[in-house]
Enzyme design. Structure first.
Site, short mmCIF file in Angstrom:
data_model
loop_
_atom_site.label_atom_id
_atom_site.label_comp_id
_atom_site.label_asym_id
_atom_site.label_seq_id
_atom_site.Cartn_x
_atom_site.Cartn_y
_atom_site.Cartn_z
N LYS A 132 2.32 -0.69 8.19
CA LYS A 132 1.93 -1.26 6.90
C LYS A 132 2.92 -0.87 5.83
CE LYS A 132 -0.94 0.76 4.23
NZ LYS A 132 -2.12 1.43 3.64
N ASP A 151 -2.87 -4.22 4.49
CA ASP A 151 -3.63 -3.18 3.79
C ASP A 151 -5.11 -3.58 3.77
OD1 ASP A 151 -3.96 -5.10 1.80
OD2 ASP A 151 -2.61 -4.15 0.38
#
Length: 211
Positions: A132, A151
């Site tokens: 991420k 996210d």
């Protein structure tokens, strides 16, 4: 689902401007700016993005980002979580990317290969960076296509729109890629490109466009 094109219509000009800003960072910004963007992504896990950027700005303006000890850096990170660990990650990143001639981020990332290989290289070599955060960093320095920043806001909306059945408790490499590919399919289905869809979901949840 019809609300997503409507949101994009309202924010498209601002998103275009932000994406162009990101692209200019890779083309024109100096190595220290590239490093600041990396530190921002190191600081974001379990912390608010605005607090992370505020901390980076404070470190930069105080002149300690590029030369202070982890203890001194930690003292400036009170607005982010796990400040001691993240201070050590900053030192490790500084040691990785800097030499006697300055920073070498562009050379190392260019040598890594395409955007997917760049992402793997970052995850493998930079402490505190997962897929991420690596995706977030690459997007913020201009690699805006083909990768998704999974996210909590994005995952929440992917579940709302039945792109995924549940929000995963953790994201292995394989799971990340599978969800990313599902998000790509969804973006094509609704005719909103992946880089824009990220901002649409973020705006839907927060009411703003940030980093």
């Amino acid at each position: 689902m019809n609300e997503l094109p409507d949101i994009l219509k309202n924010i498209k000009v601002d998103v275009n401007n932000r994406i162009n800003e990101f692209k200019l960072i890779w083309k024109e910004a100096d190595e220290k700016r590239l490093f600041q963007e990396l530190i921002f992504c190191i600081l974001t896990p379990q912390s608010k993005a605005k607090n992370a950027w505020k901390a980076v700005t404070s470190l930069n303006e105080s002149g300690i980002l590029f030369n202070a000890t982890s203890e001194k850096i930690s003292n400036e990170l009170n607005i982010v979580r796990f400040k001691n660990n993240k201070a050590r990650y900053i030192i490790d990143a500084r040691n990785l990317f800097a030499n006697s001639d300055g920073f070498k981020i562009r050379n190392l990332l260019n040598d890594a290969g395409d955007v997917f290989e760049k992402r793997k290289w970052l995850v493998k070599n930079v402490k505190g960076i997962g897929f991420k955060e690596a995706s977030h960093y690459l997007r913020n320095i201009g690699f805006v296509e083909n990768i998704a920043i999974l996210d909590r806001h994005i995952l929440k909306n992917l579940k709302i729109y039945n792109v995924i059945n549940e929000i995963p408790k953790s994201l292995t490499f394989g799971k990340y890629i599978r969800i990313e590919n599902k998000m790509k399919d969804f973006s094509r289905e609704i005719n909103i490109s992946l880089e824009f869809l990220d901002f649409v979901f973020w705006y839907k949840e927060t009411g703003e466009i940030f980093k």
